[in-house]
Each structure stands twice: as C-alpha cells, then as structure tokens.
Design a protein around this motif. Structure first.
Motif, short mmCIF file in Angstrom:
data_model
loop_
_atom_site.label_atom_id
_atom_site.label_comp_id
_atom_site.label_asym_id
_atom_site.label_seq_id
_atom_site.Cartn_x
_atom_site.Cartn_y
_atom_site.Cartn_z
N GLU A 158 0.84 -1.19 0.00
CA GLU A 158 0.00 0.00 0.00
C GLU A 158 0.88 1.24 0.00
O GLU A 158 1.82 1.36 0.76
CB GLU A 158 -0.91 0.01 1.23
N ALA B 83 0.57 5.57 -0.12
CA ALA B 83 -0.44 6.59 0.15
C ALA B 83 -0.44 7.70 -0.87
O ALA B 83 0.59 8.08 -1.38
CB ALA B 83 -0.20 7.20 1.53
N ALA C 95 2.01 5.56 3.75
CA ALA C 95 1.24 4.49 4.39
C ALA C 95 2.17 3.37 4.80
O ALA C 95 3.23 3.17 4.23
CB ALA C 95 0.18 3.95 3.43
N ARG D 256 -7.51 2.02 -1.21
CA ARG D 256 -8.36 2.04 -0.02
C ARG D 256 -8.30 3.42 0.59
O ARG D 256 -7.26 4.09 0.51
CB ARG D 256 -7.93 0.98 0.99
N ARG E 293 -8.01 6.61 3.10
CA ARG E 293 -7.31 7.02 4.30
C ARG E 293 -7.85 8.39 4.70
O ARG E 293 -8.45 9.09 3.90
CB ARG E 293 -5.80 7.14 4.03
N GLN E 294 -7.58 8.75 5.93
CA GLN E 294 -8.07 10.04 6.41
C GLN E 294 -7.50 11.18 5.58
O GLN E 294 -8.16 12.20 5.36
CB GLN E 294 -7.70 10.22 7.88
N ASP E 295 -6.25 11.02 5.10
CA ASP E 295 -5.59 12.09 4.38
C ASP E 295 -5.52 11.86 2.88
O ASP E 295 -4.73 12.46 2.18
CB ASP E 295 -4.18 12.29 4.93
N PHE F 21 -5.82 8.52 -0.05
CA PHE F 21 -6.04 7.09 -0.25
C PHE F 21 -4.70 6.41 -0.45
O PHE F 21 -3.70 7.04 -0.78
CB PHE F 21 -6.98 6.82 -1.44
N ALA F 22 -4.70 5.11 -0.20
CA ALA F 22 -3.50 4.29 -0.37
C ALA F 22 -3.69 3.38 -1.57
O ALA F 22 -4.68 2.65 -1.66
CB ALA F 22 -3.24 3.46 0.89
#
Length: 350
Positions: A17, A19, A25, A54, A56-58, A60-61
């Motif tokens: 993964e 980010a 990530a 997927r 992520r808060q900041d 995606f990864a």
C-alpha cells in the motif's frame, strides 16, 4: 511543487500500500485488507489503466495498479470504427483488470471510456461486448467530464501562485485544456476546451516521413492542426497573467520529462510533481520531431511502444506552450483515475 507525497510507482501486481495524501502508508503486506477497496478504470484511445485503492483520512492508499497500451483507437480516424484487432487487444487488457477487481474484493468501482468510444460508430457495441466478456461496465463520459476528472486528480501539483493556471491532458484521441482558479482548496473551472487531436489521431492524420525533411514537414502539419484546434480557446484566454502556471498530465509530458532527466528507465517517483523548464521541453520536442522512428525507439523512456506517437504529443505540447507561454511546466503522473477515486470516496463518506 505541490503535493509530492504521491510519488509512488504504480506497478501491476504491486500489493504494497502506498499513500496518496500527506504522509506515507505502512506496508502491511496483507492479502485481504479489511477496509473497503475502490477502483477506477480509465480506457482511453491509447491506454487501459486501472487503479485500486483504499481510503485514508488524508487521501487514499494505492493497493494495486495496471497499465497497458492497447491502441483502441488505431485506424479510427480513417474508418470511423474500432477495429477487430484493437477490440481484441482491449478485451484482453480488461480481462486482466476484471481479475484484479475480483482478487482485491473491490466494493465500489467506476470504469470510464473516452474519445475513441465517443467517436466510434461501434463504440456502444464494444461497450456491450466488454461487459459480456469481462463483467466491466464502461461508462462513455463526455469531454467535459473527462477534463474535470483529470483536474480533480492532479490539481494538487499546480505550482503556488496568483492568477489562473492551465491544466492539460494530451490523450490518444483528444486533448483537454482546462483553465482553473486554484486559489481555494478545490480548483474552480473557469473555462475548458476539448480539441479532437491526440497522439493517435494526429499521428494517423499527419505524421510520419522517411527522411528528415519529410518528418519536419509532417511536424509542421501537426503543429498547424493543433494550433487551429486550440484557436477558439486561445482567443478566450486572459492576456494579463503575470506568471502563467502550467500543469500537464499525460504520457507525453511524463515521457518528455524522463528524456529531460536522461533516465534509463521510467521512475514515477522522479517524474510526478517534477517542474521542467518549458525551453527544455521545446528543445526535446524539436529534436524528436526529426529523428527516425528507430532512433526514437532506442531512447530508454520512449521505446518501441511510444516511438511512433511521441512526436504528435510534442506538436500538441508546443502548441499549448504557444497559447499559454509558461516558463515552467509541471508534470503529473496522475489524472482521471485519481479524480474518479476522489469522487467515489467523497461520495461514500458521511
């Protein structure tokens, strides 16, 4: 230079993964992550590209990616139809994508098709066959939506500054130009234009030549066609811009940036977010335009797959620099797929 945190290679089969956000990530190496997976597939006139990620808060990864040159629009300019050979190549690539979607347990996906399918008389029939054979339902999007998705996917790399910026995407069958106000968090589209020339269509219409003189003549024809197609948009562009900012997202700009850096292989971590002097891109374009195709193919970051098409991209790029005379060119190895993912994830969040 904007957000450089997405400087990861998108390699087919890469399960780690990576980010797209503000921090890297973790590399979990888990085969079946618990978080939902999203996918974006962009089927253009020249390429088939898939991105699985997927949230992520900041941002995606990136979980997996795939890219293959399929030349779906090969011969389209002359026949008005997608050829059987081009369809077969594309179906084969979509089959690989479908397998990845299943293996990654993708829960939300969007797959789009652009200029070749918009233009082809048998575009709708191809869409039905692709769905029947792969299970992937392609949505033929408008040129305007294509432009907006590209901007959404790459605008973080626009250089800081005042006044509007120009974002462009040189595709296989068309070129999208978008004038944006990037002063806020999200870019605001001020104006946009879609020209009917991309690297495939322009090469088939005006490219080629056995001698250096013939190649110079062909390049002049391509420049003239590109200039003519951009003229209505050029007439609307603001004239009093102190420092024009320019960002390109396409195989043309990433390839020329690789040549500029004299890379012996493509390295996304060095290209995505790079700022290149416009004069260097013009010099490289001029040099490539007179080279024989065999000589262009020997350049590591061009190779045989792009050797015949890169010159048309050079002609389009020089025409863009004529109407928006920026001293520097931002390079983005991101665009429509990332824009789709951001839309999908934004729609799913509460």
């Amino acid at each position: 230079m904007g957000d450089r945190s997405a400087n990861m290679p998108y390699r087919s089969g890469d399960v780690s993964e990576r980010a797209v956000g503000t921090r890297p990530a973790e590399d979990t190496r888990r085969p079946w992550p618990a978080a939902p997976h999203y996918a974006a597939l962009d089927l253009g006139t020249n390429n088939c590209r898939l991105l699985i990620a997927r949230p992520r808060q900041d941002g995606f990864a990136v979980v997996d990616a795939f890219s293959r040159i399929v030349r779906l629009g090969e011969g389209l300019a002359a026949s008005g139809r997608l050829s059987d050979a081009a369809i077969d190549r594309t179906i084969a690539a979509l089959t690989v994508c479908a397998d990845k979607l299943r293996r990654r347990n993708v829960t939300v996906a969007r797959s789009v098709a652009t200029e070749a399918c918009r233009r082809a008389a048998n575009g709708a029939a191809f869409i039905e066959r692709a769905y029947a054979e792969t299970g992937i339902r392609l949505d033929i999007i408008s040129a305007e939506e294509e432009a907006r998705l590209a901007v959404l996917g790459c605008h973080a790399l626009i250089e800081p500054g005042d006044g509007p910026a120009l974002v462009f995407d040189i595709g296989g069958g068309s070129t999208e130009l978008v004038l944006v106000d990037a002063s806020g968090g999200e870019p605001r589209v001020l104006d946009w234009h879609s020209a009917p020339w991309g690297v495939v269509s322009l090469t088939e219409c005006a490219g080629g030549g056995a001698t250096a003189e013939q190649r110079r003549d062909a390049y002049a024809r391509m420049r003239a066609l590109a200039d003519e197609s951009f003229a209505p948009f050029a007439a609307r562009l603001p004239r009093a811009v102190a420092r024009p900012r320019l960002l390109g997202t396409s195989g043309t700009v990433t390839t020329l940036a690789s040549v500029h850096l004299q890379l012996d292989h493509y390295d996304r971590s060095r290209i995505d977010g790079l700022i290149v002097p416009a004069a260097s891109m013009r010099r490289i374009s001029s040099e490539l335009s007179t080279m024989a195709i065999t000589d262009r193919a020997r350049l590591a970051c061009i190779g045989t797959e792009r050797a015949d098409l890169v010159v048309a991209g050079c002609a389009i790029l020089e025409s863009i620099l004529d109407i928006w005379p920026a001293e520097r060119l931002g390079v983005a190895d991101r665009g429509i797929r990332e824009g789709i993912l951001r839309r999908l994830m934004g729609a799913e969040r509460p």
